[in-house]
Design a protein around this motif. Structure first.
Motif, mmCIF file in Angstrom:
data_model
loop_
_atom_site.group_PDB
_atom_site.id
_atom_site.type_symbol
_atom_site.label_atom_id
_atom_site.label_comp_id
_atom_site.label_asym_id
_atom_site.label_seq_id
_atom_site.Cartn_x
_atom_site.Cartn_y
_atom_site.Cartn_z
ATOM 1 N N THR A 200 55.213 -74.383 -25.569
ATOM 2 C CA THR A 200 54.918 -73.948 -26.929
ATOM 3 C C THR A 200 54.268 -72.574 -26.868
ATOM 4 O OG1 THR A 200 52.748 -75.019 -26.875
ATOM 5 C CG2 THR A 200 54.566 -76.297 -27.788
ATOM 6 N N ILE A 201 54.745 -71.703 -27.697
ATOM 7 C CA ILE A 201 54.206 -70.351 -27.769
ATOM 8 C C ILE A 201 53.444 -70.242 -29.083
ATOM 9 C CG2 ILE A 201 54.758 -67.908 -27.814
ATOM 10 C CD1 ILE A 201 55.461 -69.243 -25.193
ATOM 11 N N THR A 202 52.201 -69.815 -28.991
ATOM 12 C CA THR A 202 51.410 -69.653 -30.199
ATOM 13 C C THR A 202 51.223 -68.170 -30.492
ATOM 14 O OG1 THR A 202 49.317 -69.658 -28.998
ATOM 15 C CG2 THR A 202 50.162 -71.797 -29.744
ATOM 16 N N LEU A 203 50.920 -67.883 -31.730
ATOM 17 C CA LEU A 203 50.694 -66.498 -32.122
ATOM 18 C C LEU A 203 49.524 -65.902 -31.348
ATOM 19 C CD1 LEU A 203 51.547 -64.210 -33.957
ATOM 20 C CD2 LEU A 203 50.028 -65.121 -35.709
ATOM 21 N N TYR A 204 48.516 -66.731 -31.065
ATOM 22 C CA TYR A 204 47.362 -66.256 -30.303
ATOM 23 C C TYR A 204 47.791 -65.722 -28.940
ATOM 24 C CZ TYR A 204 43.215 -66.371 -27.390
ATOM 25 O OH TYR A 204 42.225 -66.038 -26.515
ATOM 26 N N HIS A 205 48.660 -66.458 -28.247
ATOM 27 C CA HIS A 205 49.119 -66.016 -26.920
ATOM 28 C C HIS A 205 49.962 -64.748 -27.010
ATOM 29 C CE1 HIS A 205 48.304 -70.314 -25.767
ATOM 30 N NE2 HIS A 205 47.606 -69.625 -24.875
ATOM 31 N N ILE A 206 50.795 -64.656 -28.018
ATOM 32 C CA ILE A 206 51.652 -63.482 -28.171
ATOM 33 C C ILE A 206 50.814 -62.234 -28.439
ATOM 34 C CG2 ILE A 206 53.477 -62.428 -29.578
ATOM 35 C CD1 ILE A 206 54.417 -64.670 -27.700
ATOM 36 N N ILE A 207 49.830 -62.358 -29.338
ATOM 37 C CA ILE A 207 48.976 -61.213 -29.649
ATOM 38 C C ILE A 207 48.182 -60.798 -28.419
ATOM 39 C CG2 ILE A 207 46.976 -60.475 -30.997
ATOM 40 C CD1 ILE A 207 48.131 -62.139 -33.318
ATOM 41 N N THR A 208 47.649 -61.757 -27.696
ATOM 42 C CA THR A 208 46.893 -61.457 -26.477
ATOM 43 C C THR A 208 47.774 -60.756 -25.445
ATOM 44 O OG1 THR A 208 45.499 -63.381 -26.857
ATOM 45 C CG2 THR A 208 45.485 -62.465 -24.654
ATOM 46 N N ASP A 209 48.991 -61.255 -25.247
ATOM 47 C CA ASP A 209 49.910 -60.637 -24.289
ATOM 48 C C ASP A 209 50.280 -59.222 -24.703
ATOM 49 O OD1 ASP A 209 49.834 -62.888 -22.746
ATOM 50 O OD2 ASP A 209 51.807 -63.630 -23.360
ATOM 51 N N HIS A 210 50.559 -59.012 -25.986
ATOM 52 C CA HIS A 210 50.909 -57.679 -26.455
ATOM 53 C C HIS A 210 49.736 -56.712 -26.280
ATOM 54 C CE1 HIS A 210 54.626 -59.253 -28.026
ATOM 55 N NE2 HIS A 210 54.988 -58.029 -28.357
#
Length: 65
Positions: free
Chosen positions: A19-29
């Motif tokens: 599962t990919i969450t918005l929190y992980h995506i923002i942190t990665d970006h």
């Protein structure tokens, strides 16, 4: 190679997640932007042709991201 290694890590990490969450995506970006800024700062004053090319590639990658 050092400039591209973190992108490989982030790509593989994202691919393995169930599962990919918005929190992980923002942190990665944010991590990717920080990394690109560091590489661009290191290459900004270099005059070797391949280093100038790498600087431009990072600049275009940052715009794309």
């Amino acid at each position: 190679m050092e400039a591209l290694r973190p992108f490989s890590y982030w790509t593989l990490w994202t691919w393995k997640q169930h599962t990919i969450t918005l929190y992980h995506i923002i942190t990665d970006h944010n991590d990717m932007f920080d990394h690109m800024d560091g590489v661009m700062r290191a290459l900004a004053k270099k005059k070797t042709e391949w280093k100038e090319d790498l600087f431009l590639a990072m600049k275009f990658a940052q715009q794309k991201l």
